[in-house]
Design an enzyme around this catalytic site. Structure first.
Site, short mmCIF file in Angstrom:
data_model
loop_
_atom_site.label_atom_id
_atom_site.label_comp_id
_atom_site.label_asym_id
_atom_site.label_seq_id
_atom_site.Cartn_x
_atom_site.Cartn_y
_atom_site.Cartn_z
N CYS A 114 -12.91 -9.43 40.90
CA CYS A 114 -13.91 -8.17 40.07
C CYS A 114 -14.73 -8.39 41.49
O CYS A 114 -14.44 -7.77 42.46
CB CYS A 114 -14.02 -7.31 38.49
SG CYS A 114 -14.49 -6.21 38.95
N HIS A 216 -8.47 -8.06 36.94
CA HIS A 216 -9.20 -9.18 35.67
C HIS A 216 -7.24 -9.77 35.81
O HIS A 216 -6.97 -9.67 34.51
CB HIS A 216 -9.63 -8.62 34.77
CG HIS A 216 -11.39 -8.30 34.88
ND1 HIS A 216 -11.85 -9.60 35.06
CD2 HIS A 216 -11.84 -6.80 35.74
CE1 HIS A 216 -12.66 -8.43 35.04
NE2 HIS A 216 -12.90 -7.39 35.48
N GLU A 218 -6.96 -12.56 34.53
CA GLU A 218 -7.67 -13.37 33.06
C GLU A 218 -6.48 -12.66 32.03
O GLU A 218 -6.34 -13.56 31.22
CB GLU A 218 -9.12 -13.57 33.08
CG GLU A 218 -9.42 -13.13 32.49
CD GLU A 218 -10.38 -12.02 33.83
OE1 GLU A 218 -11.53 -11.11 33.71
OE2 GLU A 218 -9.95 -12.11 35.13
#
Length: 239
Positions: A114, A216, A218
């Site tokens: 990001c 993102h 993750e």
């Protein structure tokens, strides 16, 4: 390398206030970043905001993740006046730029997420769109209204790129939490775009793992998200 590679993760910082987590300044970051590194086989460690320690830290680490956050880069870094919607955190940016440049100097694998991708673009001579709705009124809602652990839109991955080799697909579903975007990637290659043309991934051509993604991973929304972290940790093992 038989041990788990040591991965530095950049932290956000808050000023602190009465009734907040701390009355004094404190570092903070969602645990998703740490969990994703652990799942991929790495050993994560948070990095403070002292630019003078950047080189020493990178000398100890096997890889670097530059994270995102609810702030923007100072547009003076790429030669523009500040937009009313731009909200810099100069201290964090100074530290992250120092860490990024030291990581490059030490030939470390680097993953920008990001805002970390946007920092990579600027470090490589690129520029940013300071507020997508102003520059592209017909763009998708890149600050998605649905929860961040759900997909906001898909992306198209350019063939013959590092991202294409890692993801092993031509399209991914991603989440989206940004009002700025990469306009010009500088000397980096654009490796994915959203359907509206907004840049979603950039990378360096060369022998090192240098990848920036606008979403993102993750959160592991798409199966390819985990493959991104696995490839990053594999590159760190070989460092």
């Amino acid at each position: 390398m038989t041990r788990s590679p040591l991965i530095g993760i950049t932290l956000d910082i808050e000023s602190g206030a009465s009734g907040a987590f701390s009355r004094w300044p404190y570092y903070a970051l969602r645990r998703h970043y740490f969990d994703a590194i652990v799942r991929a086989g790495g050993l994560p460690v948070g990095l403070g905001h002292d630019p003078e320690q950047a080189d020493a830290l990178m000398g100890r680490l096997d890889g670097l993740v530059v994270t995102g956050g609810a702030f923007d880069l100072d547009p003076a870094l790429y030669g523009e006046a500040i937009h009313p919607k731009t909200a810099p955190k100069p201290g964090r940016t100074e530290a992250e730029m120092a860490l990024l440049r030291a990581g490059l100097a030490h030939d470390l694998p680097i993953l920008g997420i990001c805002g970390g991708m946007q920092l990579m673009a600027v470090a490589y001579g690129g520029t940013l769109i300071q507020h997508i709705p102003d520059a592209h009124p017909d763009a998708l809602p890149h600050e998605q209204p649905n929860p961040r652990d759900e997909a906001g839109h898909d992306i198209d991955i350019a063939p013959d790129t590092l991202l294409a080799r890692i993801a092993d697909v031509t399209r991914m579903d991603v989440n989206s939490s940004h009002h700025q975007a990469v306009r010009d990637a500088g000397s980096l290659r654009i490796s994915a775009r959203a359907p509206d043309g907004i840049v979603e991934a950039i990378e360096e051509d060369g022998p090192f793992f240098r990848l920036g993604v606008q979403w993102h991973p993750e959160f592991a929304i798409d199966p390819a998200d985990s493959r991104i972290f696995a490839a990053f940790i594999d590159a760190a093992r070989q460092d």
